[in-house]
Write a protein that holds these residues in place. Structure first.
Motif, mmCIF file in Angstrom:
data_model
loop_
_atom_site.group_PDB
_atom_site.id
_atom_site.type_symbol
_atom_site.label_atom_id
_atom_site.label_comp_id
_atom_site.label_asym_id
_atom_site.label_seq_id
_atom_site.Cartn_x
_atom_site.Cartn_y
_atom_site.Cartn_z
ATOM 1 N N HIS A 118 -22.728 1.220 -21.016
ATOM 2 C CA HIS A 118 -21.310 1.213 -21.390
ATOM 3 C C HIS A 118 -20.477 2.125 -20.492
ATOM 4 N N SER A 119 -21.163 3.087 -19.833
ATOM 5 C CA SER A 119 -20.407 4.011 -18.973
ATOM 6 C C SER A 119 -19.758 3.287 -17.800
ATOM 7 N N VAL A 164 -3.877 10.898 -21.071
ATOM 8 C CA VAL A 164 -4.854 11.686 -20.319
ATOM 9 C C VAL A 164 -5.370 10.920 -19.098
ATOM 10 N N ARG A 165 -6.030 11.669 -18.218
ATOM 11 C CA ARG A 165 -6.668 11.082 -17.053
ATOM 12 C C ARG A 165 -7.930 10.350 -17.511
ATOM 13 N N THR A 166 -8.237 9.197 -16.908
ATOM 14 C CA THR A 166 -9.400 8.422 -17.368
ATOM 15 C C THR A 166 -10.549 8.511 -16.374
ATOM 16 N N GLY A 167 -11.729 8.119 -16.830
ATOM 17 C CA GLY A 167 -12.913 8.109 -15.957
ATOM 18 C C GLY A 167 -14.073 8.817 -16.622
ATOM 19 N N ASP A 168 -15.217 8.747 -15.937
ATOM 20 C CA ASP A 168 -16.419 9.396 -16.451
ATOM 21 C C ASP A 168 -16.965 10.293 -15.346
ATOM 22 N N ALA A 202 -13.407 12.707 -23.078
ATOM 23 C CA ALA A 202 -13.980 11.938 -24.196
ATOM 24 C C ALA A 202 -15.116 11.032 -23.738
ATOM 25 N N ALA A 203 -15.351 10.960 -22.411
ATOM 26 C CA ALA A 203 -16.414 10.074 -21.922
ATOM 27 C C ALA A 203 -17.763 10.635 -22.331
ATOM 28 N N ALA A 254 -16.143 4.133 -16.338
ATOM 29 C CA ALA A 254 -16.106 4.726 -14.994
ATOM 30 C C ALA A 254 -14.759 4.515 -14.296
ATOM 31 N N GLN A 255 -13.987 3.574 -14.772
ATOM 32 C CA GLN A 255 -12.732 3.229 -14.082
ATOM 33 C C GLN A 255 -11.729 4.392 -14.163
ATOM 34 N N ARG A 256 -11.409 4.915 -12.967
ATOM 35 C CA ARG A 256 -10.422 5.999 -12.925
ATOM 36 C C ARG A 256 -9.006 5.448 -12.804
ATOM 37 N N GLN A 257 -8.920 4.143 -12.493
ATOM 38 C CA GLN A 257 -7.594 3.503 -12.421
ATOM 39 C C GLN A 257 -7.537 2.444 -13.531
ATOM 40 N N MET A 258 -7.443 2.935 -14.740
ATOM 41 C CA MET A 258 -7.517 2.014 -15.874
ATOM 42 C C MET A 258 -6.214 1.228 -16.040
ATOM 43 N N THR A 259 -6.392 -0.108 -16.128
ATOM 44 C CA THR A 259 -5.254 -1.006 -16.369
ATOM 45 C C THR A 259 -5.659 -2.014 -17.444
#
Lengths: 323, 323
Positions: free
Chosen positions: B158-159, B274-278, B245-246, B163-168
């Motif tokens: 699921h990670s 917040v900033r996204t990604g894992d 939260a990842a 993993a997407q740091r540019q979430m759309t």
């Protein structure tokens, strides 16, 4: 005032069926919408849409003409409809009723379970299961010998036709006859089968299942219907998008009528029009076979089985066989 | 006439049926129509998602990037899932399993449960039934998602989604194939349990997926204090994708309704955009090709399972020594 209210309640409550029964009705099963459209044939208007459970495909009229049976495959149910009002009389639990048909002597009802690969033979009077015959695979269309002793079922998954002794449930023969066979019709001592994976109707010997002739119609030959005067045989061609017109005596092809939208089941109206379900066009076509022209009536999604109750005050006006 | 039905009918008649005929697979024509219908819904859903989410992302973006190369792969995931694989798998597989299972149960005298049988008043009220089914599926989705964070091997898969740091809005379908299969089996099991009609199941999945796409949008969109507690907003779901939260301790697991997070005390309404990604994930999961991402997910899952096995072996050895 009280008298007027009473009269209105009697009519609306269905206690005067003669009034409600005066109109000829078309019943069309919407397979991909879990419903049955009831159409007034005079006004061409849909007067009722009857919900069922999951996925209905075909229907049969009880021998006494009092109930129209709607087979709901994924719902594992048969709905009994009043053929005059469309009201649901009751619901019976029956496994995978894809195609259902009564024998000519009205003693048996055969049910083809297409998804569960089974053919069930029921005692028609009590709906008690008499025989279950495993059928590999995809049993779809049904017909009988005129003496009701043998039922013939096409097996779409194994390109075969199966003959079953109705009384004993014994398989008499199971023979490959062509790719994805569909509609089955007994005609003058032979069995005709639409070969949907090819472009012809197979003429099969009922004694042994041997294919004796191939009558080329068009791609996707699917189902066969004989006109009420027995002078014309119609074959719908699913891939080609047409209906072939044949001489039932010689099986010579007289002509072909173009009809897009996946023509499938048919029934014949007293005015000479043929009502045809168009599976992918979500309509019923009212075809004039003399000119090849047709008008349409909108139905639900994927209209499949069709039956015209053109004599609603009389029992069992026509058989729903081969639908 | 419903434009979706018209488009599906056209697709069936001009593409699916000729293809099945060429492949000698005409026995699947009915099932083919189901695929055509949901492929059309899938295309429409992608366009509706585009029409709503793209302007939102342009209007109030949370983040702007010098280039959006990393987003392209998410577009590929979306097209595969919504137009091709998802409709095919959800309809064909679910349909086959449901008909087989319910037919078998019926044979054993068990009438499989459906909401319409439990609450007879629902029969014929398709929209209300549809909403009830959606709420039940959403509840199931909350727990599937929460468990996918709890188990190490499942989180390894699921990670990829996180993993997407540019979430759309495209990121909703960015999932490992195995994770998708588990998700499908999970939803299908619930659908079987509550008797969702075969044709409604893929439609429900598409509707739920549209709302899930919206919740992934790179947009400063909040539904307000009350609205955020009724429907999951991009702001609420972004907190779930936040770098903090990842992992196996996260928050805001819900897909459509935040009520499950509130009830089970995993809701966090306090976090801003917040900033996204894992940060713990390898780079291939973020910037790799489809194949590299899938391989990395698989590798990580196998490593987690091996680590778990050796850990339990060591623990067993320790117990033996102590004894």
């Amino acid at each position: 005032m009280k008298k007027l209210l009473l009269a209105l309640s009697l009519v609306s409550g269905g206690l005067l069926p003669g009034l409600a029964a005066a109109r000829p009705l078309a019943f069309v099963i919407n397979s991909a919408e879990a419903s049955v459209s009831m159409i007034d044939m005079d006004t061409k208007e849909e007067v009722k849409r009857i919900p069922v459970l999951r996925e209905p495909h075909h229907m049969a009229l009880t021998p006494d003409g009092k109930s129209l049976l709607i087979g709901d495959t994924a719902g594992n149910a048969v709905f009994f409809l009043d053929p005059v009002t469309g009201d649901v009389q009751r619901r019976a639990t029956i496994s995978d009723p894809y195609q259902l048909q009564y024998s000519p002597d009205s003693k048996w009802m055969v049910v083809a379970g297409l998804a569960r690969n089974q053919i069930d033979i029921y005692d028609a009077a009590t709906l008690t299961l008499a025989h279950r015959i495993p059928a590999s695979s995809m049993p779809s269309h049904i017909n009988f010998s005129p003496d009701s002793s043998v039922t013939y079922v096409s097996l779409q998954g194994t390109d075969a036709l199966m003959a079953i002794d109705v009384h004993t449930g014994a398989v008499l023969w199971n023979t490959k006859i062509g790719k994805s066979p569909a509609g089955v019709l007994w005609l003058d001592g032979k069995i005709l089968v639409g070969i949907m994976g090819a472009d012809y109707v197979a003429v099969v010997n009922p004694a042994n299942g041997a294919v004796e002739r191939k009558i080329v119609t068009a791609k996707g030959a699917h189902n066969l219907f004989i006109s009420p005067d027995s002078h014309t045989l119609y074959v719908c061609n699913r891939v080609d998008g047409s209906i072939s017109v044949l001489d039932p005596k010689t099986l010579a092809v007289r002509g072909r009528i173009a009809m897009s939208g996946g023509p499938d089941d048919m029934d014949f109206a007293p005015d000479g029009k043929i009502w045809v379900t168009r599976r992918w066009a979500h309509t019923v076509a009212l075809l004039d076979p003399a000119t090849g022209q047709f008008t349409t009536i909108e139905t639900g999604r994927s209209p499949h089985g069709i039956w015209l109750n053109t004599h609603p005050n009389q029992p069992a006006p026509t058989r729903v066989s081969a639908k | 006439m419903d434009p979706f039905d018209t488009a599906a009918g056209w697709l069936q008649e001009h593409f699916v049926i000729p293809l099945l005929y060429q492949l000698d697979m005409m026995q699947w024509e009915d099932v083919g129509y189901g695929w055509a219908l949901f492929a059309v819904y899938g295309v429409a859903q992608v366009f509706i998602t585009l029409a709503i989410c793209l302007p939102l992302e342009r209007w109030r973006p949370v983040e702007t990037w010098p280039d959006a190369k990393a987003v392209t792969i998410d577009v590929v995931y979306t097209l595969i899932n919504r137009i091709g694989v998802l409709p095919l798998v959800t309809f064909v597989l679910f349909y086959q399993v449901q008909v087989w299972l319910t037919g078998t149960l019926t044979d054993h005298g068990i009438v499989p449960p459906t909401l319409e049988l439990l609450i007879p008043g629902l029969l014929g009220h398709q929209i209300l039934t549809f909403v009830l089914y959606a709420i039940i599926l959403d509840f199931g989705e909350y727990w599937r998602h929460r468990l996918s964070h709890m188990f190490g091997w499942w989180w390894a898969l699921h990670s990829l989604h996180h993993a997407q740091r540019q979430m759309t809005f495209w990121s909703d379908d960015r999932n490992h194939v195995i994770d998708e299969v588990i998700s499908f089996l999970w939803s299908a099991a619930i659908a079987l349990l509550i008797g969702i009609p075969p044709l409604q199941f893929p439609l429900l999945i598409l509707v739920l997926r549209f709302l899930e796409s919206l919740s992934h949008a790179n947009a400063r969109v909040s539904f307000g204090r009350a609205g955020n507690r009724v429907l999951i907003s991009p702001r609420f779901h972004r907190a779930h994708h936040g770098v903090l939260a990842a992992g196996q301790q996260s928050c805001n697991y819900g897909a459509i309704l935040p009520v499950w997070d509130i009830v089970f005390r995993t809701a966090d309404f306090g976090r801003e955009y917040v900033r996204t990604g894992d940060p713990s994930g390898e780079e291939a999961l973020h910037t790799g090709t489809w194949w590299q991402q899938q391989s990395a997910g698989w590798r990580r899952m196998v490593a987690m399972l091996r680590r778990k096995r050796s850990k339990s072996a060591r623990s067993r050895a320790g117990t033996d020594l102590a004894a």
